[in-house]
Scaffold this active site. Sequence first.
Site, PDB file in Angstrom:
ATOM      1  N   ASP A 132     -54.305   1.387 -33.819  1.00  0.00           N
ATOM      2  CA  ASP A 132     -54.085   1.670 -32.400  1.00  0.00           C
ATOM      3  C   ASP A 132     -52.746   2.362 -32.160  1.00  0.00           C
ATOM      4  O   ASP A 132     -51.888   2.419 -33.048  1.00  0.00           O
ATOM      5  CB  ASP A 132     -54.126   0.368 -31.592  1.00  0.00           C
ATOM      6  CG  ASP A 132     -55.524  -0.211 -31.475  1.00  0.00           C
ATOM      7  OD1 ASP A 132     -56.497   0.552 -31.646  1.00  0.00           O
ATOM      8  OD2 ASP A 132     -55.637  -1.422 -31.213  1.00  0.00           O
TER       9      ASP A 132
ATOM     10  N   TYR B 255     -52.660  -6.619 -43.251  1.00  0.00           N
ATOM     11  CA  TYR B 255     -51.747  -6.295 -42.164  1.00  0.00           C
ATOM     12  C   TYR B 255     -50.624  -7.313 -42.129  1.00  0.00           C
ATOM     13  O   TYR B 255     -50.782  -8.457 -42.581  1.00  0.00           O
ATOM     14  CB  TYR B 255     -52.463  -6.328 -40.812  1.00  0.00           C
ATOM     15  CG  TYR B 255     -53.441  -5.218 -40.560  1.00  0.00           C
ATOM     16  CD1 TYR B 255     -53.057  -4.064 -39.876  1.00  0.00           C
ATOM     17  CD2 TYR B 255     -54.754  -5.319 -40.988  1.00  0.00           C
ATOM     18  CE1 TYR B 255     -53.962  -3.042 -39.625  1.00  0.00           C
ATOM     19  CE2 TYR B 255     -55.669  -4.301 -40.751  1.00  0.00           C
ATOM     20  CZ  TYR B 255     -55.269  -3.168 -40.064  1.00  0.00           C
ATOM     21  OH  TYR B 255     -56.164  -2.164 -39.829  1.00  0.00           O
TER      22      TYR B 255
END
Length: 342
Positions: free
Chosen positions: A80, A165
């Site tokens: 994003d 992540y």
Amino acid sequence: MPRYKLTIAYDGGAFCGWQKQEPPLPEPGDPAPAYLRHSDAMLEVPEGRVGLRTVQAVVERAVREIVREPVEVKGASRTDAGVHARGQVAAFTCGGDEDDSKSPGDLPPGAARDAKPGSGWPLGRGVDRLLRAINGRLPEDVLVVSAEPVRAAFDPIGDCSAKAYSYTVHAGMSRALVERSRVMHVWQALDIDAMRRGAAILVGEHDFAAFAAAGHGRKSTVRTVFSCEVIDLGDSHEGVVTTPPAPGIATIEPARRVQIRVSGSGFLYNMVRIIAGTLVEVGKGKMTPVDVRAALESRDRRRAGPTMPPHALCLEWIMYPREKEQALDHLQEQSRPAESPA
């Protein structure tokens, strides 16, 4: 036709995410939409559209300048806006090998169908030169850290076997300054032990519906989390006086850096940011590890914690089957007892 795999790092702060975006221009007299602030005039887009600054767009532009033909740079993870990466993976196919006799239907994904003679990047030209050439045309907030030739059918998305992540939290009364665009500040100390107990509950195959944003668009919300760790990175002395202050001078205590690291076979939309928000709530004492399990079992998004902002999230690595096998072999080698000397 050679196909190349790129491993890419980027600072996502000035990007509208990874994926190319070409929204329509506003009609005459309409107010200017907010996305025009993120347009990139150097991008080639269809008439009536505006090209937003995305990582895919700028990398694709650099590659096209090098190979001198239209190519598609396909990425493994659609990060994003504001999200960073150390190990994004992408691939493209171009002309340049000795066999140019294939029909368009035989070409691999992303291959150019209107390449000009002399264009492309033959394998014999050297992947090291390709790496340097691409980086020479990229802006300062993107870097290709490695390049390698791969098989024609290599798919960065479909072939992925694991990805990881990290989410970094700056906890305490001392705000981050230099690194404020890469960490999430919370004003209180966190109970790291409680966060670790909550994180352990999320490991394994579960239905993560409670940890997915509404409208995630996936048929199944079952995912496998390989690891979920809470790492104490120690005190951050950024902006803090480290020498003993003189009498009568007030100073602030250093904040604590805490990093949440999650790896898995794949993730739902906003899943890692919701996991981070849930574990931070546990660290604040607003939730307990028992609440984490209850949220997971409920499959109700309202039972989990908030979605944390994107700027402290980083895509660390993406692994493919061959790399996973090599990593497992390395771990097994490390776990073997050392042979006693003769």
